[in-house]
Design a protein around this motif. Structure first.
Motif, PDB file in Angstrom:
ATOM      1  N   MET A 127       0.841  -1.172   0.000  1.00  0.00           N
ATOM      2  CA  MET A 127       0.000   0.000   0.000  1.00  0.00           C
ATOM      3  C   MET A 127       0.893   1.243   0.000  1.00  0.00           C
ATOM      4  N   ASN A 128       0.530   2.215  -0.745  1.00  0.00           N
ATOM      5  CA  ASN A 128       1.304   3.432  -0.869  1.00  0.00           C
ATOM      6  C   ASN A 128       1.288   4.212   0.456  1.00  0.00           C
ATOM      7  N   LEU A 129       2.416   4.861   0.785  1.00  0.00           N
ATOM      8  CA  LEU A 129       2.504   5.585   2.053  1.00  0.00           C
ATOM      9  C   LEU A 129       1.568   6.782   2.100  1.00  0.00           C
ATOM     10  N   SER A 130       1.360   7.442   0.977  1.00  0.00           N
ATOM     11  CA  SER A 130       0.447   8.587   0.989  1.00  0.00           C
ATOM     12  C   SER A 130      -0.991   8.136   1.237  1.00  0.00           C
ATOM     13  N   LEU A 131      -1.322   6.929   0.817  1.00  0.00           N
ATOM     14  CA  LEU A 131      -2.648   6.392   1.093  1.00  0.00           C
ATOM     15  C   LEU A 131      -2.822   6.137   2.594  1.00  0.00           C
ATOM     16  N   HIS A 132      -1.753   5.672   3.239  1.00  0.00           N
ATOM     17  CA  HIS A 132      -1.796   5.509   4.692  1.00  0.00           C
ATOM     18  C   HIS A 132      -2.043   6.847   5.377  1.00  0.00           C
ATOM     19  N   LEU A 133      -1.350   7.879   4.909  1.00  0.00           N
ATOM     20  CA  LEU A 133      -1.546   9.201   5.503  1.00  0.00           C
ATOM     21  C   LEU A 133      -2.970   9.697   5.305  1.00  0.00           C
ATOM     22  N   GLN A 134      -3.560   9.397   4.166  1.00  0.00           N
ATOM     23  CA  GLN A 134      -4.945   9.805   3.920  1.00  0.00           C
ATOM     24  C   GLN A 134      -5.894   9.083   4.871  1.00  0.00           C
ATOM     25  N   PHE A 135      -5.677   7.784   5.095  1.00  0.00           N
ATOM     26  CA  PHE A 135      -6.522   7.040   6.031  1.00  0.00           C
ATOM     27  C   PHE A 135      -6.380   7.586   7.445  1.00  0.00           C
ATOM     28  N   ILE A 136      -5.154   7.931   7.836  1.00  0.00           N
ATOM     29  CA  ILE A 136      -4.937   8.482   9.172  1.00  0.00           C
ATOM     30  C   ILE A 136      -5.646   9.823   9.309  1.00  0.00           C
ATOM     31  N   LEU A 137      -5.545  10.667   8.300  1.00  0.00           N
ATOM     32  CA  LEU A 137      -6.189  11.977   8.336  1.00  0.00           C
ATOM     33  C   LEU A 137      -7.712  11.848   8.364  1.00  0.00           C
ATOM     34  N   ILE A 138      -8.256  10.983   7.534  1.00  0.00           N
ATOM     35  CA  ILE A 138      -9.718  10.786   7.519  1.00  0.00           C
ATOM     36  C   ILE A 138     -10.200  10.242   8.864  1.00  0.00           C
ATOM     37  N   THR A 139      -9.461   9.298   9.423  1.00  0.00           N
ATOM     38  CA  THR A 139      -9.844   8.740  10.722  1.00  0.00           C
ATOM     39  C   THR A 139      -9.759   9.802  11.811  1.00  0.00           C
ATOM     40  N   TYR A 140      -8.733  10.642  11.744  1.00  0.00           N
ATOM     41  CA  TYR A 140      -8.603  11.723  12.718  1.00  0.00           C
ATOM     42  C   TYR A 140      -9.791  12.683  12.624  1.00  0.00           C
ATOM     43  N   LEU A 141     -10.175  13.067  11.427  1.00  0.00           N
ATOM     44  CA  LEU A 141     -11.309  13.973  11.250  1.00  0.00           C
ATOM     45  C   LEU A 141     -12.618  13.334  11.729  1.00  0.00           C
ATOM     46  N   LEU A 142     -12.805  12.052  11.419  1.00  0.00           N
ATOM     47  CA  LEU A 142     -13.997  11.353  11.905  1.00  0.00           C
ATOM     48  C   LEU A 142     -14.011  11.271  13.433  1.00  0.00           C
ATOM     49  N   ALA A 143     -12.839  11.074  14.020  1.00  0.00           N
ATOM     50  CA  ALA A 143     -12.758  11.019  15.482  1.00  0.00           C
ATOM     51  C   ALA A 143     -13.133  12.363  16.096  1.00  0.00           C
ATOM     52  N   VAL A 144     -12.718  13.456  15.481  1.00  0.00           N
ATOM     53  CA  VAL A 144     -13.088  14.778  15.989  1.00  0.00           C
ATOM     54  C   VAL A 144     -14.597  14.992  15.880  1.00  0.00           C
ATOM     55  N   VAL A 145     -15.175  14.582  14.762  1.00  0.00           N
ATOM     56  CA  VAL A 145     -16.625  14.719  14.589  1.00  0.00           C
ATOM     57  C   VAL A 145     -17.370  13.888  15.637  1.00  0.00           C
ATOM     58  N   TRP A 146     -16.943  12.656  15.854  1.00  0.00           N
ATOM     59  CA  TRP A 146     -17.618  11.804  16.838  1.00  0.00           C
ATOM     60  C   TRP A 146     -17.355  12.271  18.260  1.00  0.00           C
ATOM     61  N   LEU A 147     -16.221  12.935  18.491  1.00  0.00           N
ATOM     62  CA  LEU A 147     -15.978  13.526  19.799  1.00  0.00           C
ATOM     63  C   LEU A 147     -16.984  14.644  20.062  1.00  0.00           C
ATOM     64  N   LEU A 148     -17.293  15.433  19.037  1.00  0.00           N
ATOM     65  CA  LEU A 148     -18.309  16.474  19.177  1.00  0.00           C
ATOM     66  C   LEU A 148     -19.697  15.872  19.405  1.00  0.00           C
ATOM     67  N   VAL A 149     -20.021  14.813  18.676  1.00  0.00           N
ATOM     68  CA  VAL A 149     -21.311  14.133  18.883  1.00  0.00           C
ATOM     69  C   VAL A 149     -21.396  13.591  20.309  1.00  0.00           C
ATOM     70  N   PHE A 150     -20.312  12.992  20.776  1.00  0.00           N
ATOM     71  CA  PHE A 150     -20.256  12.445  22.136  1.00  0.00           C
ATOM     72  C   PHE A 150     -20.440  13.565  23.168  1.00  0.00           C
ATOM     73  N   ALA A 151     -19.762  14.680  22.955  1.00  0.00           N
ATOM     74  CA  ALA A 151     -19.855  15.795  23.913  1.00  0.00           C
ATOM     75  C   ALA A 151     -21.245  16.421  23.912  1.00  0.00           C
ATOM     76  N   PHE A 152     -21.820  16.634  22.723  1.00  0.00           N
ATOM     77  CA  PHE A 152     -23.126  17.275  22.668  1.00  0.00           C
ATOM     78  C   PHE A 152     -24.262  16.342  23.085  1.00  0.00           C
ATOM     79  N   SER A 153     -24.049  15.047  23.016  1.00  0.00           N
ATOM     80  CA  SER A 153     -25.090  14.136  23.488  1.00  0.00           C
ATOM     81  C   SER A 153     -25.036  13.951  24.999  1.00  0.00           C
ATOM     82  N   ALA A 154     -23.998  14.463  25.646  1.00  0.00           N
ATOM     83  CA  ALA A 154     -23.909  14.365  27.108  1.00  0.00           C
ATOM     84  C   ALA A 154     -24.888  15.318  27.791  1.00  0.00           C
ATOM     85  N   LEU A 155     -25.152  16.478  27.193  1.00  0.00           N
ATOM     86  CA  LEU A 155     -26.048  17.454  27.821  1.00  0.00           C
ATOM     87  C   LEU A 155     -27.480  16.934  27.970  1.00  0.00           C
ATOM     88  N   PRO A 156     -28.093  16.377  26.934  1.00  0.00           N
ATOM     89  CA  PRO A 156     -29.450  15.841  27.141  1.00  0.00           C
ATOM     90  C   PRO A 156     -29.481  14.671  28.127  1.00  0.00           C
TER      91      PRO A 156
END
Length: 137
Positions: free
Chosen positions: A1-30
């Motif tokens: 697998m190409n190294l730049s493809l690995h970096l893309q997967f890491i970046l996409i996973t990082y962005l998804l983790a940030v989005v789900w962290l926001l979902v997790f935080a905002f679902s704590a209030l209700p």
């Protein structure tokens, strides 16, 4: 697998983790609001013998930031709150918010685990590539 493809997967996973962290935080209030409301409902159920003290128990949604301060009525007290507590919709909504909160937490944990393993694999491939043992493309 190409190294730049690995970096893309890491970046996409990082962005998804940030989005789900926001979902997790905002679902704590209700969940917190419904937990406090459930505790107040339990107190009302225990104090049904003395109706005068029930009218002093209130839940104000404006305190949690769920409603603007000028919202009327922003709070429910006494028998109104007791009526809300006895509805099936209150229980179902409370359970669904807990399920959403737990699901967001589990998804966040899975994404973080995936991100750690992908980052480790990327580091190993870079190390092996420097040694000349890397995969052939």
């Amino acid at each position: 697998m190409n190294l730049s493809l690995h970096l893309q997967f890491i970046l996409i996973t990082y962005l998804l983790a940030v989005v789900w962290l926001l979902v997790f935080a905002f679902s704590a209030l209700p969940v917190y609001f419904f937990y406090n409301m459930d505790a107040t409902c339990h107190t009302i159920t225990v104090l049904t013998e003395t109706p005068a003290s029930i009218n002093q128990l209130c839940i104000d949604a404006r305190q949690y930031g769920l409603l603007p301060w000028n919202a009327l009525p922003g709070k429910a007290c006494g028998m109104t709150l007791s009526t809300v507590c006895k509805t099936r919709e209150f229980r179902v909504t409370y359970d669904l918010y807990i399920a959403a909160f737990a699901g967001a937490g589990i998804t966040l944990l899975a994404l973080l685990t995936y991100m750690v393993s992908t980052t480790y694999n990327f580091a190993v491939l870079r190390y092996l590539g420097r040694k000349g043992i890397g995969t052939r493309c």
